[in-house]
Write an enzyme that holds these catalytic residues in place. Structure first.
Site, mmCIF file in Angstrom:
data_model
loop_
_atom_site.group_PDB
_atom_site.id
_atom_site.type_symbol
_atom_site.label_atom_id
_atom_site.label_comp_id
_atom_site.label_asym_id
_atom_site.label_seq_id
_atom_site.Cartn_x
_atom_site.Cartn_y
_atom_site.Cartn_z
ATOM 1 N N GLN A 69 0.827 -1.203 0.000
ATOM 2 C CA GLN A 69 0.000 0.000 0.000
ATOM 3 C C GLN A 69 0.860 1.251 0.000
ATOM 4 O O GLN A 69 2.037 1.196 0.333
ATOM 5 C CB GLN A 69 -0.939 -0.037 1.209
ATOM 6 C CG GLN A 69 -1.782 -1.306 1.172
ATOM 7 C CD GLN A 69 -2.862 -1.352 2.228
ATOM 8 O OE1 GLN A 69 -3.322 -0.322 2.713
ATOM 9 N NE2 GLN A 69 -3.286 -2.542 2.567
ATOM 10 N N LYS A 81 2.100 7.682 5.957
ATOM 11 C CA LYS A 81 0.955 6.874 5.535
ATOM 12 C C LYS A 81 -0.271 7.776 5.565
ATOM 13 O O LYS A 81 -0.555 8.403 6.585
ATOM 14 C CB LYS A 81 0.757 5.675 6.461
ATOM 15 C CG LYS A 81 1.847 4.640 6.304
ATOM 16 C CD LYS A 81 1.510 3.330 6.970
ATOM 17 C CE LYS A 81 2.686 2.376 6.812
ATOM 18 N NZ LYS A 81 2.459 1.103 7.510
ATOM 19 N N GLU A 88 -4.646 -0.265 5.232
ATOM 20 C CA GLU A 88 -3.830 0.287 6.312
ATOM 21 C C GLU A 88 -4.415 1.610 6.796
ATOM 22 O O GLU A 88 -4.835 2.427 5.998
ATOM 23 C CB GLU A 88 -2.397 0.497 5.837
ATOM 24 C CG GLU A 88 -1.687 -0.806 5.545
ATOM 25 C CD GLU A 88 -0.185 -0.636 5.537
ATOM 26 O OE1 GLU A 88 0.330 0.114 6.381
ATOM 27 O OE2 GLU A 88 0.459 -1.257 4.682
ATOM 28 N N GLN A 130 6.156 8.911 10.522
ATOM 29 C CA GLN A 130 6.986 8.172 11.483
ATOM 30 C C GLN A 130 8.445 8.360 11.136
ATOM 31 O O GLN A 130 8.797 8.412 9.956
ATOM 32 C CB GLN A 130 6.641 6.688 11.384
ATOM 33 C CG GLN A 130 7.377 5.808 12.366
ATOM 34 C CD GLN A 130 6.771 4.426 12.429
ATOM 35 O OE1 GLN A 130 6.467 3.828 11.411
ATOM 36 N NE2 GLN A 130 6.585 3.917 13.633
ATOM 37 N N ILE A 131 9.258 8.449 12.152
ATOM 38 C CA ILE A 131 10.684 8.605 11.864
ATOM 39 C C ILE A 131 11.214 7.315 11.241
ATOM 40 O O ILE A 131 10.842 6.217 11.633
ATOM 41 C CB ILE A 131 11.463 8.982 13.135
ATOM 42 C CG1 ILE A 131 12.830 9.520 12.757
ATOM 43 C CG2 ILE A 131 11.611 7.818 14.087
ATOM 44 C CD1 ILE A 131 13.321 10.582 13.684
ATOM 45 N N LEU A 132 12.014 7.482 10.196
ATOM 46 C CA LEU A 132 12.547 6.331 9.485
ATOM 47 C C LEU A 132 13.922 6.016 10.060
ATOM 48 O O LEU A 132 14.831 6.839 9.995
ATOM 49 C CB LEU A 132 12.649 6.682 7.999
ATOM 50 C CG LEU A 132 12.602 5.562 6.985
ATOM 51 C CD1 LEU A 132 11.337 4.743 7.124
ATOM 52 C CD2 LEU A 132 12.692 6.127 5.578
ATOM 53 N N LEU A 133 14.065 4.835 10.638
ATOM 54 C CA LEU A 133 15.361 4.451 11.213
ATOM 55 C C LEU A 133 16.331 4.154 10.075
ATOM 56 O O LEU A 133 15.903 3.831 8.963
ATOM 57 C CB LEU A 133 15.174 3.225 12.107
ATOM 58 C CG LEU A 133 14.356 3.456 13.367
ATOM 59 C CD1 LEU A 133 14.111 2.148 14.105
ATOM 60 C CD2 LEU A 133 15.052 4.445 14.294
ATOM 61 N N ASP A 168 5.195 -1.380 11.289
ATOM 62 C CA ASP A 168 4.080 -1.775 10.427
ATOM 63 C C ASP A 168 2.850 -2.213 11.204
ATOM 64 O O ASP A 168 2.498 -3.385 11.224
ATOM 65 C CB ASP A 168 4.525 -2.945 9.526
ATOM 66 C CG ASP A 168 4.606 -2.493 8.095
ATOM 67 O OD1 ASP A 168 3.864 -1.563 7.735
ATOM 68 O OD2 ASP A 168 5.413 -3.064 7.340
ATOM 69 N N ASP A 178 -1.525 -9.313 11.056
ATOM 70 C CA ASP A 178 -0.674 -9.214 9.866
ATOM 71 C C ASP A 178 0.812 -9.237 10.217
ATOM 72 O O ASP A 178 1.624 -8.667 9.521
ATOM 73 C CB ASP A 178 -1.034 -7.895 9.149
ATOM 74 C CG ASP A 178 -0.381 -7.783 7.793
ATOM 75 O OD1 ASP A 178 -0.211 -8.810 7.124
ATOM 76 O OD2 ASP A 178 -0.025 -6.664 7.402
#
Ligand SMILES: *[C@@H]1O[C@H](CO)[C@@H](O)[C@H](O)[C@H]1NC(C)=O
Ligand SMILES: *[C@@H]1O[C@H](CO)[C@@H](O)[C@H](O)[C@H]1NC(C)=O
Ligand SMILES: *[C@@H]1O[C@H](CO)[C@@H](O)[C@H](O)[C@H]1NC(C)=O
Ligand SMILES: *[C@@H]1O[C@H](CO)[C@@H](O)[C@H](O)[C@H]1NC(C)=O
Length: 569
Positions: A265, A281, A302, A385-388, A474, A454
Site C-alpha cells: 500500500q 501513511k 492500512e 513516522q521517523i525512518l530508522l 508496520d 498481519d
C-alpha cells in the site's frame, strides 16, 4: 456516359445517407433501452447523504459498517464520529476480577525479581533424557524419510505406531516438561551473560561512518535522536530528545517526497531537513471504519490512525519499540506535489470533485480508484513516522514469524492444527533460547491488544548483536474491529505458556489504573483529534482481561516459575 456516372454516384450517396440514418436511429434506441443514465442517478440516490444523517435507526445501521468504497468517499471523519453507536461484542468473554487479583497475588508472592543465581538452578532438568529423546526423534524422522513410498512396510508400520502411541504420549509429556525447564535455564544463563552489558546506541555505532560520509549530519537533532536508539528500545521516554524529534516531525518543512515502492500500500518517504527522514501513511478510512466481515487480514486497508495509536499504546505498555510517530495535516500541493520526485509527481491528478489526488505505484491499492485525495481540496491527514537508518548503513534482521498466518483463504498454517507446535518448532530450536522467545510473547500480547493479524515477520537491528529487542514496525492493519477479539493472535502465548516478568508487572499496573484511561490520556498529546474512538479504547480493557486470564490458565498448568520468566529485561 458522363450522365450515367453522375446518376450512379448520386444513387450511392443517397443509399449511404439512408443507411447512416438507420444505423444512428437503431443505435440510439439500443442506448436508451439500457437506461444507463437513469441507473447511474439511482445509484447516487441510494448512497446516504452524510451531511443529512439523522438519528433514524436504519441509517444508523448503515453507518456502523461503512462499505469500503463509501469509506473512501467519506467527507469528514469527525461528523461520522459524533454518531452514537450500538454494537454487541462477538464471543463476549467471561471475565472474573477475582481470578485476576489472585493471579497478581500468586506472582507477587513468588518474588521472581529477587531470585539469586544460586536459586536459579534448583529446578534441574534431565539433560540425558532430553538428549535421548532428541536423538530418538531424529532417528524417527530419518526412518520416515527412508520409508517414504515404501508400500510393503506401511501396514506393519501402522500397527507398531498404534502400540507405541500411549507410551509416546507419556514420553512426549515428560519431554515437554523437561524441555520447559531446559528453556528456562537457558534464559537464565542468557540473563547472566547480558545483565551487566552496557546498552549500545546507534549514534556511537555509526559515528565513524557518518563522520566520513556526511559530517554535516553530526550536529543535527537526528543524530541526537540516534543516541537514544539502543539495542533495547527505539527512544527514551525520559529524554527531551523524544519531544524535540516529535516537534520536528510535526513542523519541519518537507524538502523532498518520494515513494517507498516496497509493500502493498502507498507510503511516502519525506525528507524533513535536520537529517530527518519520515515515513508517511495517508488517511484512508474514517476512525470508525470496521474491517469488513468478509475481508481477510491480508486484504485489509492500512489505517494511519492505527499507526499513531500503536505508538502510544507501545509507550504506555513500556516497550518503547515503535519508532516515534505523529499525525500531521499536509497540503498535498505545496507539501507533496511541489517537492515530489518525477516518478511520484506523474501520479498526481485533480479528481472530478476538484480535490488533489495521487495514486503512487505500489502493488495493490495504487490505481486511480484507490487514490489518496485531499478532503477537501489540498488537505491531507497522515501519519509521519521517523525512518530508522536502513541497509547498508545499518543491518536489519527480518525473522519469519513462526506463528505467521497462511495468507491464503483456503490453507491453514501448521500452528493452527498442531497444539504441540510451540514445543516442536519454537522451544526445540536454539534460535529461541534467548530474549527472542519473550520478545515474541511480548509482541503477541501487543498484537492482540491492537488486533493485528498481519505480523508475518519480526524485525530487529542485527548490527546490535544478539541482545537486540524486536522493533514493532508496520502496525497499520490494526484497530480494525472493536466488537471482536481475535484469540488466535494469542496462540504463541497459549501454546508456549511463557511470559516476561517485567511485562507482567507492567500489565498489573495497567490493569489497576485502566489501560483505556492511560492510553486516552496519552493520545490527547496528539495534534489530530480522536485517534481512537471510545469503542476501541474499551476493547483494550477487555483484551487485557482476556490476556490475564490466559496467563492464569498457563500458571495453573505449569506453576508461576514455569511460566513467568525474569530475564532481566
Ligand atoms: C441495539 O441494537 C439491537 C439489535 O440491533 C437492539 O435490539 C437494541 O435495542 C439496540 N439497543 C439500543 C440501546 O439502541
Ligand atoms: C495548498 O498550497 C497551494 C499552493 O501553494 C495553495 O494554492 C492552496 O491554497 C493551499 N491549500 C490550503 C488548503 O492551504
Ligand atoms: C471544478 O472546477 C471547475 C473549474 O474551476 C468548475 O467548473 C467545476 O464546476 C468544479 N467542479 C466541482 C464538482 O466543484
Ligand atoms: C477519552 O477522553 C474523551 C475526551 O476527554 C472522553 O470523552 C472519553 O470518554 C474518554 N474515553 C475513555 C474510554 O476513557
Amino acid at each position: 456516359m458522363r450522365q450515367m456516372r453522375l446518376r450512379i454516384r448520386c444513387c450511392l450517396i443517397v443509399i449511404l445517407t439512408i443507411l447512416s440514418i438507420i444505423m444512428f436511429v437503431s443505435f440510439y434506441t439500443i442506448l436508451s433501452q439500457t437506461h444507463e443514465i437513469e441507473q447511474k442517478s439511482n445509484i447516487f440516490k441510494k448512497l446516504p447523504d452524510k451531511r443529512n444523517l439523522n438519528h433514524h435507526h436504519q441509517q444508523q445501521q448503515q453507518q456502523q459498517h461503512i462499505p469500503f468504497w463509501q469509506a473512501l468517499e467519506a467527507q469528514n471523519i469527525y461528523d461520522i464520529n459524533s454518531m452514537p453507536r450500538n454494537y454487541t461484542v462477538e464471543n463476549q468473554p467471561n471475565i472474573n476480577d477475582k481470578i485476576i487479583e489472585n493471579l497478581f497475588q500468586l506472582v507477587n508472592n513468588h518474588k521472581l525479581d529477587i531470585i539469586t543465581d544460586k536459586e536459579m538452578n534448583i529446578d534441574e532438568f534431565d539433560q540425558t533424557f532430553i538428549d535421548t529423546i532428541i536423538t530418538k526423534k531424529k532417528r524417527k524422522f530419518n526412518q520416515k524419510q527412508d520409508n517414504a513410498g515404501d508400500n510393503l512396510n506401511t501396514k506393519r508400520h501402522k500397527n507398531d505406531e498404534k502400540l507405541s502411541m500411549a507410551t509416546e504420549k507419556m514420553i512426549s509429556k515428560k519431554y515437554n516438561r523437561e524441555l520447559r525447564k531446559y528453556v528456562i535455564n537457558t534464559l537464565w544463563t542468557y540473563k547472566r551473560k547480558y545483565q551487566d552489558m552496557k546498552e549500545i546506541n546507534l549514534a556511537d555505532m555509526l559515528y565513524e561512518k557518518i563522520e566520513q560520509n556526511e559530517p554535516e549530519k553530526l550536529n543535527t537533532i537526528w543524530f541526537e535522536y540516534l543516541k537514544t536508539v539502543t539495542n533495547l528500545h527505539v527512544y527514551n521516554t525520559d529524554s527531551k530528545i523524544l519531544r524535540r524529534i516529535l516537534y520536528r516531525l510535526l513542523n519541519n518543512e518537507i524538502l523532498q517526497a518520494s515513494e517507498l515502492t516496497q509493500g502493498t500500500q502507498i507510503k511516502l518517504i519525506l525528507e524533513l531537513g535536520d537529517g530527518i527522514e519520515g515515513l508517511l501513511k495517508p488517511y484512508r478510512v474514517p476512525r470508525n471504519y470496521q474491517t469488513l466481515p468478509d475481508h481477510y487480514y491480508f486484504s485489509d486497508i492500512e489505517r494511519h490512525h492505527a499507526e499513531i495509536a500503536s505508538f502510544h499504546l507501545d509507550r504506555v505498555l513500556g516497550f518503547n519499540r515503535v519508532p516515534p510517530i505523529i499525525g500531521r495535516i499536509l497540503n498535498i500541493t505545496s507539501d507533496l506535489l511541489e517537492h515530489a520526485v518525477p516518478d511520484l509527481a506523474k501520479t498526481f491528478f485533480i479528481s472530478p470533485a476538484n480535490n488533489t489526488c495521487f495514486r503512487g505505484r505500489c502493488s495493490y491499492y495504487c490505481d486511480t480508484g484507490h487514490a489518496v485525495c485531499g478532503r477537501p481540496k489540498d488537505f491531507l491527514e497522515a501519519s509521519l513516522q521517523i525512518l530508522l537508518p536502513r541497509p547498508p548503513v545499518v543491518e536489519w534482521h527480518k525473522i519469519t514469524h513462526p506463528y505467521r498466518r497462511s495468507y491464503s483463504a483456503t490453507k491453514y498454517a501448521k500452528w493452527e492444527s498442531n497444539e504441540n507446535y510451540c514445543y516442536d518448532k519454537v522451544l526445540n530450536d536454539d534460535y529461541y533460547h534467548n530474549r527472542l522467545l519473550l520478545d515474541m510473547t511480548d509482541l503477541a500480547a501487543f498484537d492482540f491488544l491492537i488486533g493485528n493479524m498481519d505480523r508475518h515477520h519480526m524485525m530487529r537491528i542485527s548490527s546490535f548483536g544478539p541482545n537486540s529487542a524486536l522493533i514493532h514496525l508496520d502496525n497499520g492493519r490494526s484497530f480494525g474491529r472493536y466488537d471482536y477479539d481475535d484469540l488466535t493472535i494469542l496462540t504463541p502465548i497459549r501454546q508456549c505458556c511463557f511470559f516476561r516478568y517485567s511485562t507482567f508487572q507492567r500489565f498489573q499496573i495497567l490493569y489497576k489504573q485502566r489501560l483505556s484511561v492511560l492510553l486516552n490520556r496519552s493520545l490527547k498529546t496528539e495534534r489530530l483529534k480522536l485517534i481512537l474512538i471510545n469503542e476501541h479504547l474499551i476493547a483494550l480493557d477487555r483484551r487485557l482481561n482476556i490476556l490475564l486470564h490466559l496467563i492464569n490458565d498457563c500458571v495453573k498448568q505449569h506453576s508461576v516459575a514455569g511460566v513467568i520468566v525474569h530475564d532481566g529485561i
